[in-house]
Design a protein around this motif. Structure first.
Motif, PDB file in Angstrom:
ATOM      1  N   GLU A   1       0.849  -1.194   0.000  1.00 38.16           N
ATOM      2  CA  GLU A   1       0.000   0.000   0.000  1.00 38.16           C
ATOM      3  C   GLU A   1       0.883   1.242   0.000  1.00 38.16           C
ATOM      4  OE1 GLU A   1      -3.110   2.269   2.910  1.00 38.16           O
ATOM      5  OE2 GLU A   1      -3.083   0.091   2.950  1.00 38.16           O
ATOM      6  N   GLY A   2       0.585   2.177  -0.881  1.00 40.11           N
ATOM      7  CA  GLY A   2       1.382   3.394  -0.967  1.00 40.11           C
ATOM      8  C   GLY A   2       2.593   3.270  -1.871  1.00 40.11           C
ATOM      9  N   ARG A   3       2.673   2.168  -2.610  1.00 40.93           N
ATOM     10  CA  ARG A   3       3.800   1.965  -3.524  1.00 40.93           C
ATOM     11  C   ARG A   3       3.401   2.251  -4.955  1.00 40.93           C
ATOM     12  NH1 ARG A   3       8.338  -2.404  -2.399  1.00 40.93           N
ATOM     13  NH2 ARG A   3       8.642  -1.960  -0.220  1.00 40.93           N
ATOM     14  N   ASN A   4       4.383   2.706  -5.716  1.00 42.03           N
ATOM     15  CA  ASN A   4       4.214   2.864  -7.151  1.00 42.03           C
ATOM     16  C   ASN A   4       4.497   1.526  -7.818  1.00 42.03           C
ATOM     17  OD1 ASN A   4       3.757   5.765  -7.119  1.00 42.03           O
ATOM     18  ND2 ASN A   4       5.910   5.933  -6.532  1.00 42.03           N
ATOM     19  N   GLU A   5       4.168   1.403  -9.084  1.00 43.14           N
ATOM     20  CA  GLU A   5       4.378   0.142  -9.807  1.00 43.14           C
ATOM     21  C   GLU A   5       5.839  -0.275  -9.857  1.00 43.14           C
ATOM     22  OE1 GLU A   5       2.504  -0.100 -13.606  1.00 43.14           O
ATOM     23  OE2 GLU A   5       0.576   0.549 -12.812  1.00 43.14           O
ATOM     24  N   ASP A   6       6.771   0.693  -9.810  1.00 40.73           N
ATOM     25  CA  ASP A   6       8.197   0.367  -9.892  1.00 40.73           C
ATOM     26  C   ASP A   6       8.810   0.017  -8.538  1.00 40.73           C
ATOM     27  OD1 ASP A   6       8.273   2.845  -8.667  1.00 40.73           O
ATOM     28  OD2 ASP A   6       9.574   3.777 -10.167  1.00 40.73           O
ATOM     29  N   GLY A   7       7.985  -0.049  -7.478  1.00 41.49           N
ATOM     30  CA  GLY A   7       8.474  -0.424  -6.162  1.00 41.49           C
ATOM     31  C   GLY A   7       8.839   0.750  -5.270  1.00 41.49           C
ATOM     32  N   THR A   8       8.900   1.962  -5.830  1.00 35.86           N
ATOM     33  CA  THR A   8       9.147   3.143  -5.008  1.00 35.86           C
ATOM     34  C   THR A   8       7.880   3.461  -4.219  1.00 35.86           C
ATOM     35  OG1 THR A   8       8.468   4.659  -6.778  1.00 35.86           O
ATOM     36  CG2 THR A   8      10.821   4.100  -6.646  1.00 35.86           C
ATOM     37  N   PHE A   9       8.014   4.328  -3.231  1.00 40.91           N
ATOM     38  CA  PHE A   9       6.874   4.727  -2.427  1.00 40.91           C
ATOM     39  C   PHE A   9       6.383   6.097  -2.854  1.00 40.91           C
ATOM     40  CE2 PHE A   9       8.838   1.566   0.216  1.00 40.91           C
ATOM     41  CZ  PHE A   9       7.775   0.925   0.821  1.00 40.91           C
ATOM     42  N   LYS A  10       5.096   6.318  -2.691  1.00 42.06           N
ATOM     43  CA  LYS A  10       4.518   7.639  -2.930  1.00 42.06           C
ATOM     44  C   LYS A  10       4.805   8.523  -1.728  1.00 42.06           C
ATOM     45  CE  LYS A  10       0.832   5.617  -5.621  1.00 42.06           C
ATOM     46  NZ  LYS A  10      -0.589   5.310  -5.704  1.00 42.06           N
ATOM     47  N   LYS A  11       4.988   9.808  -1.961  1.00 45.78           N
ATOM     48  CA  LYS A  11       5.194  10.738  -0.865  1.00 45.78           C
ATOM     49  C   LYS A  11       3.980  10.690   0.059  1.00 45.78           C
ATOM     50  CE  LYS A  11       6.562  15.425   0.191  1.00 45.78           C
ATOM     51  NZ  LYS A  11       6.934  16.733  -0.335  1.00 45.78           N
TER      52      LYS A  11
ATOM     53  N   ALA B   1       3.307   8.079   1.976  1.00 46.57           N
ATOM     54  CA  ALA B   1       2.914   6.687   2.226  1.00 46.57           C
ATOM     55  C   ALA B   1       3.116   6.354   3.701  1.00 46.57           C
ATOM     56  CB  ALA B   1       3.741   5.742   1.355  1.00 46.57           C
ATOM     57  N   LYS B   2       2.237   5.526   4.231  1.00 46.52           N
ATOM     58  CA  LYS B   2       2.295   5.151   5.635  1.00 46.52           C
ATOM     59  C   LYS B   2       2.969   3.790   5.784  1.00 46.52           C
ATOM     60  CE  LYS B   2      -2.072   5.168   6.382  1.00 46.52           C
ATOM     61  NZ  LYS B   2      -3.402   5.128   6.999  1.00 46.52           N
ATOM     62  N   LEU B   3       3.943   3.715   6.701  1.00 49.32           N
ATOM     63  CA  LEU B   3       4.613   2.456   6.995  1.00 49.32           C
ATOM     64  C   LEU B   3       4.451   2.122   8.469  1.00 49.32           C
ATOM     65  CD1 LEU B   3       8.078   2.782   5.217  1.00 49.32           C
ATOM     66  CD2 LEU B   3       6.094   1.501   4.458  1.00 49.32           C
ATOM     67  N   PRO B   4       4.063   0.877   8.767  1.00 49.34           N
ATOM     68  CA  PRO B   4       4.070   0.479  10.169  1.00 49.34           C
ATOM     69  C   PRO B   4       5.517   0.191  10.568  1.00 49.34           C
ATOM     70  CG  PRO B   4       3.398  -1.361   8.802  1.00 49.34           C
ATOM     71  CD  PRO B   4       3.581  -0.167   7.888  1.00 49.34           C
ATOM     72  N   LEU B   5       5.942   0.685  11.697  1.00 47.04           N
ATOM     73  CA  LEU B   5       7.303   0.403  12.156  1.00 47.04           C
ATOM     74  C   LEU B   5       7.254  -0.936  12.879  1.00 47.04           C
ATOM     75  CD1 LEU B   5       8.441   3.921  13.404  1.00 47.04           C
ATOM     76  CD2 LEU B   5       8.751   2.866  11.164  1.00 47.04           C
ATOM     77  N   LYS B   6       7.444  -1.998  12.086  1.00 43.90           N
ATOM     78  CA  LYS B   6       7.277  -3.352  12.601  1.00 43.90           C
ATOM     79  C   LYS B   6       8.347  -4.267  12.037  1.00 43.90           C
ATOM     80  CE  LYS B   6       3.676  -6.688  13.436  1.00 43.90           C
ATOM     81  NZ  LYS B   6       2.284  -7.033  13.290  1.00 43.90           N
ATOM     82  N   VAL B   7       8.926  -5.073  12.916  1.00 44.57           N
ATOM     83  CA  VAL B   7       9.915  -6.070  12.521  1.00 44.57           C
ATOM     84  C   VAL B   7       9.344  -7.439  12.877  1.00 44.57           C
ATOM     85  CG1 VAL B   7      12.259  -6.925  12.860  1.00 44.57           C
ATOM     86  CG2 VAL B   7      11.825  -4.478  12.945  1.00 44.57           C
TER      87      VAL B   7
END
Length: 94
Positions: free
Chosen positions: A19-29, A31-37
């Protein structure tokens, strides 16, 4: 519906949702990331850094990407050792 396949690796890793990724694998400005390992057996604390600065998640429990950079998860283990996971992130707002 689909479920996420369980990893067969025992190594800790940062999972980046699509979610929040472009087709080339980059992220959209923004974009939300969960800080999870995942696979954090024996870890007492995780310190997150982006471009060398300590970061935390927002009130919605996500970190918002505003620029490209290096994300690091410092895993502090019960025995006093530390593992560092590094992911390069590219943000491209198209």
């Amino acid at each position: 519906f689909m479920t996420k396949k369980r990893s067969t690796s025992e190594l800790p890793y940062i999972h980046m949702d699509s979610e929040g990724r472009n087709e080339d694998g980059t992220f959209k400005k923004g974009a939300k990331l969960p800080l999870k390992v995942y696979n954090t057996k024996g870890v007492e604390e995780i310190i997150w850094k982006f471009n060398g600065q300590t970061i935390t998640s927002g009130p919605d429990l996500y970190y918002r990407l505003e620029s490209s950079g290096t994300m690091e998860a410092h895993l502090l283990r019960n025995d006093g050792s530390e593992d560092v996971i590094i992911r390069e992130i590219r943000v491209y707002d198209n």
